[in-house]
Design a protein around this motif. Structure first.
Motif, PDB file in Angstrom:
ATOM      1  N   VAL A 148       1.055  -1.097  -0.080  1.00  0.00           N
ATOM      2  CA  VAL A 148      -0.168   0.028  -0.229  1.00  0.00           C
ATOM      3  C   VAL A 148       0.957   1.253  -0.030  1.00  0.00           C
ATOM      4  N   VAL A 149       1.832   1.260   1.039  1.00  0.00           N
ATOM      5  CA  VAL A 149       2.810   2.415   0.835  1.00  0.00           C
ATOM      6  C   VAL A 149       3.335   2.704  -0.574  1.00  0.00           C
ATOM      7  N   LEU A 150       3.877   1.543  -1.165  1.00  0.00           N
ATOM      8  CA  LEU A 150       4.531   1.807  -2.458  1.00  0.00           C
ATOM      9  C   LEU A 150       3.531   2.192  -3.549  1.00  0.00           C
ATOM     10  N   ILE A 151       2.320   1.781  -3.420  1.00  0.00           N
ATOM     11  CA  ILE A 151       1.285   2.079  -4.549  1.00  0.00           C
ATOM     12  C   ILE A 151       0.701   3.674  -4.139  1.00  0.00           C
ATOM     13  N   VAL A 152       0.836   4.061  -3.020  1.00  0.00           N
ATOM     14  CA  VAL A 152       0.517   5.195  -2.421  1.00  0.00           C
ATOM     15  C   VAL A 152       1.540   6.534  -2.902  1.00  0.00           C
ATOM     16  N   SER A 153       2.698   5.891  -2.585  1.00  0.00           N
ATOM     17  CA  SER A 153       3.863   7.133  -2.940  1.00  0.00           C
ATOM     18  C   SER A 153       5.037   6.023  -3.472  1.00  0.00           C
ATOM     19  N   PRO A 154       4.859   5.753  -4.946  1.00  0.00           N
ATOM     20  CA  PRO A 154       5.807   5.199  -5.384  1.00  0.00           C
ATOM     21  C   PRO A 154       7.370   5.363  -5.437  1.00  0.00           C
ATOM     22  N   LEU A 155       7.494   6.712  -5.986  1.00  0.00           N
ATOM     23  CA  LEU A 155       8.512   7.432  -6.269  1.00  0.00           C
ATOM     24  C   LEU A 155       9.524   7.521  -4.876  1.00  0.00           C
ATOM     25  N   ALA A 156       8.743   8.129  -3.591  1.00  0.00           N
ATOM     26  CA  ALA A 156       9.633   8.107  -2.536  1.00  0.00           C
ATOM     27  C   ALA A 156       9.989   6.598  -1.771  1.00  0.00           C
ATOM     28  N   SER A 157       9.132   5.780  -2.134  1.00  0.00           N
ATOM     29  CA  SER A 157       9.312   4.441  -1.683  1.00  0.00           C
ATOM     30  C   SER A 157      10.404   3.696  -2.266  1.00  0.00           C
ATOM     31  N   VAL A 158      10.602   3.795  -3.694  1.00  0.00           N
ATOM     32  CA  VAL A 158      11.460   3.232  -4.435  1.00  0.00           C
ATOM     33  C   VAL A 158      13.103   3.625  -4.102  1.00  0.00           C
ATOM     34  N   THR A 159      12.769   4.928  -3.877  1.00  0.00           N
ATOM     35  CA  THR A 159      14.109   5.784  -3.396  1.00  0.00           C
ATOM     36  C   THR A 159      14.544   4.981  -2.218  1.00  0.00           C
ATOM     37  N   LEU A 160      13.682   4.518  -1.281  1.00  0.00           N
ATOM     38  CA  LEU A 160      13.997   4.222   0.102  1.00  0.00           C
ATOM     39  C   LEU A 160      14.482   2.764   0.002  1.00  0.00           C
ATOM     40  N   LEU A 161      13.756   2.105  -1.102  1.00  0.00           N
ATOM     41  CA  LEU A 161      14.089   0.784  -1.264  1.00  0.00           C
ATOM     42  C   LEU A 161      15.636   0.464  -1.889  1.00  0.00           C
ATOM     43  N   VAL A 162      16.004   1.253  -2.842  1.00  0.00           N
ATOM     44  CA  VAL A 162      17.348   1.438  -3.425  1.00  0.00           C
ATOM     45  C   VAL A 162      18.374   1.700  -2.103  1.00  0.00           C
ATOM     46  N   LEU A 163      17.934   2.668  -1.245  1.00  0.00           N
ATOM     47  CA  LEU A 163      18.946   2.821   0.084  1.00  0.00           C
ATOM     48  C   LEU A 163      19.007   1.353   0.919  1.00  0.00           C
ATOM     49  N   PHE A 164      17.774   1.075   1.169  1.00  0.00           N
ATOM     50  CA  PHE A 164      17.670  -0.267   2.013  1.00  0.00           C
ATOM     51  C   PHE A 164      18.381  -1.279   1.474  1.00  0.00           C
ATOM     52  N   GLY A 165      18.417  -1.351  -0.041  1.00  0.00           N
ATOM     53  CA  GLY A 165      18.763  -2.382  -0.927  1.00  0.00           C
ATOM     54  C   GLY A 165      20.548  -2.378  -0.589  1.00  0.00           C
ATOM     55  N   GLY A 166      20.809  -1.075  -0.894  1.00  0.00           N
ATOM     56  CA  GLY A 166      22.495  -1.035  -0.742  1.00  0.00           C
ATOM     57  C   GLY A 166      22.941  -1.313   0.669  1.00  0.00           C
ATOM     58  N   ILE A 167      22.227  -0.947   1.511  1.00  0.00           N
ATOM     59  CA  ILE A 167      22.782  -1.522   2.929  1.00  0.00           C
ATOM     60  C   ILE A 167      22.670  -2.899   3.159  1.00  0.00           C
ATOM     61  N   TRP A 168      21.461  -3.580   2.435  1.00  0.00           N
ATOM     62  CA  TRP A 168      21.508  -5.175   2.531  1.00  0.00           C
ATOM     63  C   TRP A 168      22.537  -5.629   1.747  1.00  0.00           C
ATOM     64  N   LEU A 169      22.886  -5.137   0.503  1.00  0.00           N
ATOM     65  CA  LEU A 169      23.913  -5.737  -0.431  1.00  0.00           C
ATOM     66  C   LEU A 169      25.251  -5.526   0.551  1.00  0.00           C
ATOM     67  N   LEU A 170      25.437  -4.595   1.222  1.00  0.00           N
ATOM     68  CA  LEU A 170      26.638  -4.289   2.036  1.00  0.00           C
ATOM     69  C   LEU A 170      26.850  -5.395   3.232  1.00  0.00           C
ATOM     70  N   VAL A 171      25.843  -5.628   3.745  1.00  0.00           N
ATOM     71  CA  VAL A 171      25.490  -6.738   4.908  1.00  0.00           C
ATOM     72  C   VAL A 171      26.115  -8.026   4.054  1.00  0.00           C
ATOM     73  N   VAL A 172      25.270  -8.458   3.346  1.00  0.00           N
ATOM     74  CA  VAL A 172      25.336  -9.673   2.403  1.00  0.00           C
ATOM     75  C   VAL A 172      26.821  -9.791   1.846  1.00  0.00           C
ATOM     76  N   GLY A 173      27.350  -8.698   1.522  1.00  0.00           N
ATOM     77  CA  GLY A 173      28.664  -8.668   0.765  1.00  0.00           C
ATOM     78  C   GLY A 173      29.646  -9.009   2.126  1.00  0.00           C
ATOM     79  N   VAL A 174      29.747  -8.620   3.196  1.00  0.00           N
ATOM     80  CA  VAL A 174      30.560  -8.581   4.195  1.00  0.00           C
ATOM     81  C   VAL A 174      30.312 -10.089   4.595  1.00  0.00           C
ATOM     82  N   VAL A 175      29.146 -10.314   4.783  1.00  0.00           N
ATOM     83  CA  VAL A 175      28.772 -11.857   5.242  1.00  0.00           C
ATOM     84  C   VAL A 175      29.513 -13.012   4.334  1.00  0.00           C
TER      85      VAL A 175
END
Length: 193
Positions: A148-175
């Motif tokens: 619902v959050v993504l549907i209501v505010s897709p541009l801001a939500s996708v930007t946050l997903l990129v940031l969370f994805g970047g953090i997630w990839l850093l963690v996965v990379g270190v592990v």
């Protein structure tokens, strides 16, 4: 006479060496992509938007080809054709501009999460014997709300997903890197014993 030209121990050592090197490469790639996503989130969104457009075009063409090549009922073939045509249309819209592709990506993910959340909730409520039923319902509610959050505010939500994805990839990379070196040291211990 052995079937293997080498001793089984040597084969295991080579496999362990290949395994740790492969995991190390995956870990380094994850770190690099994670850093790029965090340093240049806008550029990352553009690249993801273009890749999404390419995905929609390719999947649409494949769906249309499948619609003409399957031995399914006429109704299924018509649905496959319509779905493929819509995918191609959405893919072409992605190439009209950066914002269209990002907007479509956000809506696509949002609708997918909403349906997945509703499906998880429905399945968990209907099946009283489901393991971890309460957690499944909780996960379904979170997934649906995220949709619902993504549907209501897709541009801001996708930007946050990129940031969370970047953090997630850093963690996965270190592990992955730590795992690779642990596999390497375990392989060395096995080889020396």
């Amino acid at each position: 006479m052995s079937v293997f030209p080498e001793e089984p121990g040597l084969i295991a050592q080579r496999l362990a060496k290949m395994a740790w090197q492969s995991i190390l490469v995956v870990g380094v790639c994850s770190l690099v992509v994670g850093v790029l996503a965090l340093v240049w989130p806008a550029a990352t969104l553009i690249v993801v938007g273009v890749l999404f457009g390419i995905y929609l075009l390719v999947s649409g063409v494949l769906q249309i080809v499948a619609a003409f090549g399957t031995h399914a009922s006429v109704a299924i073939r018509v649905l496959a054709f319509v779905s493929g045509a819509l995918s191609i249309l959405l893919g072409l819209l992605c190439f009209r501009g950066e914002m269209q592709s990002i907007l479509l990506l956000g809506l696509w993910i949002g609708i997918g999460w909403l349906f997945r959340g509703i499906t998880e909730i429905t399945a968990s409520v209907a099946d009283r014997g489901m393991p971890a039923r309460g957690w499944q319902i909780f996960l379904g509610v979170l997934t649906a709300l995220g949709g619902v959050v993504l549907i209501v505010s897709p541009l801001a939500s996708v930007t946050l997903l990129v940031l969370f994805g970047g953090i997630w990839l850093l963690v996965v990379g270190v592990v992955e890197i730590i795992t690779a070196f642990r596999i390497r040291s375990a392989a060395k211990r096995v080889a020396s014993s």
